[in-house]
Write an enzyme that holds these catalytic residues in place. Sequence first.
Site, PDB file in Angstrom:
ATOM      1  N   THR A 118       0.847  -1.190   0.000  1.00 55.76           N
ATOM      2  CA  THR A 118       0.000   0.000   0.000  1.00 55.76           C
ATOM      3  C   THR A 118       0.884   1.242   0.000  1.00 55.76           C
ATOM      4  O   THR A 118       1.807   1.359   0.813  1.00 55.76           O
ATOM      5  CB  THR A 118      -0.932   0.000   1.216  1.00 55.76           C
ATOM      6  OG1 THR A 118      -1.669  -1.231   1.227  1.00 55.76           O
ATOM      7  CG2 THR A 118      -1.902   1.162   1.141  1.00 55.76           C
ATOM      8  N   GLU A 145      -6.731 -10.523   7.329  1.00 58.15           N
ATOM      9  CA  GLU A 145      -5.715 -11.237   8.104  1.00 58.15           C
ATOM     10  C   GLU A 145      -6.210 -12.643   8.423  1.00 58.15           C
ATOM     11  O   GLU A 145      -7.327 -12.831   8.866  1.00 58.15           O
ATOM     12  CB  GLU A 145      -5.428 -10.481   9.405  1.00 58.15           C
ATOM     13  CG  GLU A 145      -4.832  -9.112   9.192  1.00 58.15           C
ATOM     14  CD  GLU A 145      -4.929  -8.258  10.438  1.00 58.15           C
ATOM     15  OE1 GLU A 145      -5.063  -8.831  11.535  1.00 58.15           O
ATOM     16  OE2 GLU A 145      -4.889  -7.030  10.314  1.00 58.15           O
ATOM     17  N   LYS A 200      -7.639   1.753  -3.153  1.00 57.53           N
ATOM     18  CA  LYS A 200      -7.204   1.043  -1.945  1.00 57.53           C
ATOM     19  C   LYS A 200      -7.451   1.889  -0.690  1.00 57.53           C
ATOM     20  O   LYS A 200      -8.033   1.411   0.297  1.00 57.53           O
ATOM     21  CB  LYS A 200      -5.715   0.696  -2.073  1.00 57.53           C
ATOM     22  CG  LYS A 200      -5.041   0.230  -0.797  1.00 57.53           C
ATOM     23  CD  LYS A 200      -5.550  -1.111  -0.336  1.00 57.53           C
ATOM     24  CE  LYS A 200      -4.746  -1.602   0.860  1.00 57.53           C
ATOM     25  NZ  LYS A 200      -5.235  -2.889   1.368  1.00 57.53           N
ATOM     26  N   ASN A 204     -10.488   1.083   2.243  1.00 56.90           N
ATOM     27  CA  ASN A 204     -10.183   0.782   3.645  1.00 56.90           C
ATOM     28  C   ASN A 204     -10.705   1.855   4.586  1.00 56.90           C
ATOM     29  O   ASN A 204     -11.124   1.563   5.712  1.00 56.90           O
ATOM     30  CB  ASN A 204      -8.681   0.600   3.828  1.00 56.90           C
ATOM     31  CG  ASN A 204      -8.249  -0.837   3.579  1.00 56.90           C
ATOM     32  OD1 ASN A 204      -9.083  -1.720   3.409  1.00 56.90           O
ATOM     33  ND2 ASN A 204      -6.962  -1.081   3.554  1.00 56.90           N
ATOM     34  N   CYS A 256      -3.850  -2.605   8.131  1.00 50.61           N
ATOM     35  CA  CYS A 256      -4.228  -1.646   7.087  1.00 50.61           C
ATOM     36  C   CYS A 256      -5.009  -0.420   7.556  1.00 50.61           C
ATOM     37  O   CYS A 256      -4.647   0.708   7.227  1.00 50.61           O
ATOM     38  CB  CYS A 256      -5.032  -2.370   5.995  1.00 50.61           C
ATOM     39  SG  CYS A 256      -4.058  -3.575   5.079  1.00 50.61           S
ATOM     40  N   ASP A 260      -3.894   3.375   6.648  1.00 50.30           N
ATOM     41  CA  ASP A 260      -4.531   3.842   5.412  1.00 50.30           C
ATOM     42  C   ASP A 260      -5.413   5.058   5.657  1.00 50.30           C
ATOM     43  O   ASP A 260      -5.461   5.983   4.836  1.00 50.30           O
ATOM     44  CB  ASP A 260      -5.350   2.719   4.780  1.00 50.30           C
ATOM     45  CG  ASP A 260      -4.465   1.609   4.211  1.00 50.30           C
ATOM     46  OD1 ASP A 260      -3.238   1.692   4.379  1.00 50.30           O
ATOM     47  OD2 ASP A 260      -5.004   0.667   3.600  1.00 50.30           O
TER      48      ASP A 260
END
Length: 395
Positions: A118, A145, A200, A204, A256, A260
């Site tokens: 990312t 995960e 992306k 998220n 993430c 993010d």
Amino acid sequence: MRIAVAGMGYVGLSLATLLAQKNQVTSVDVVPSKVELVNSGRSPIVDKEISEFLSSGKLDLHATTDGDSAYKKADIVIVATPTNYDVDTNSFDTRSVESVLNQVETVGSDPLVIIKSTIPMGFTESMSKKHPKLRIVFSPEFLREGKALYDNLYPSRIVVGSSPELKKDAEMFAGLLKECALKEEIPILITKPTEAEAIKLFANTYLAVRVAYFNELDTFAEENGLDSGEIIKGVCLDPRIGDYYNNPSFGYGGYCLPKDTKQLRASFAGVPNKIIDAVVESNAIRIRYIAEKVMEKADGVEEPVIGVFRLAMKKDSDNFRESSTLKIMEVMKKKGGEVVVYEPTVAEDEFMGYRIVRDLDEFKRMSTVIVTNRRDPLLKDVEDRVFTRDVFGNN
């Protein structure tokens, strides 16, 4: 196709495993112990499907610490190295990605380079200018995960961002992923690289907004003596809202969402916004609120011992990174509570300054309050001392 994958985290190892079904794959990592495990057919991370595929002996997969050799022979190099958020620069730390790009360029090969890490918006274009001899595209990952290979086998979509000149390369890579997947109908979206990077981060952050929303609903219900489970069920029966990502927690965490959301907030500098900034603050408020409620439950005990049952955010995960539980522990420690941890995956007697208690019965006996992000049958006999906001008993 000869493929080299840099990085053996969830993203890198799941991709290496996926593609090794039909391609010659070399997985590269700087940690020798990970390399040894993969070469012996064992997974260095907790992922049921990865473990099963590695132990099957049916993959054309080899692991190494020798990146030069792997990249020189590769037709495709996939970069899946970690990019943590740097609070000092207000951006992802992309040095590991840049290091791999430099290494690929140095060995003098001409592979297609796929960035899976990312990255900030605009990074792919800037690296393409910096490394004009490399063909660089970006393909975001959408993995959970502990279910990373499963999500590669049954992907919700495949997104690849490239310049117009590399569109055929992008389509070819998307085809490779689809060919190795088990799901038959997979939407494929080929975009420009910065748009793929934005997909992306915005995806998220939307999930983080949803987590924060239901956590704030739960906070409201708790403060007003209401049943948050009933409210959430009623709200989520609306098909426009849906019954997912709605179980209250201590706050979003993991690989993430925290980084993010912060990266997207930084990218919004100078752009009118409110929601993106608010979700980061909402998560911080939730963590402080949970810590206060835990200390309230221990109120009246002269020297309370706060027992933390497992550090991972989710069941069947070994990931502690950016865990909201860890942040709550920091707050409780500042408030004067002694904090001990039951975490069987930690080999040391101490973790980040907190004592590890290995015997579960001893842990239960000494804990005034037992804090757990998700309910567990192992705590059934001490329910009266358990603090959790898990309403539905799922991940």
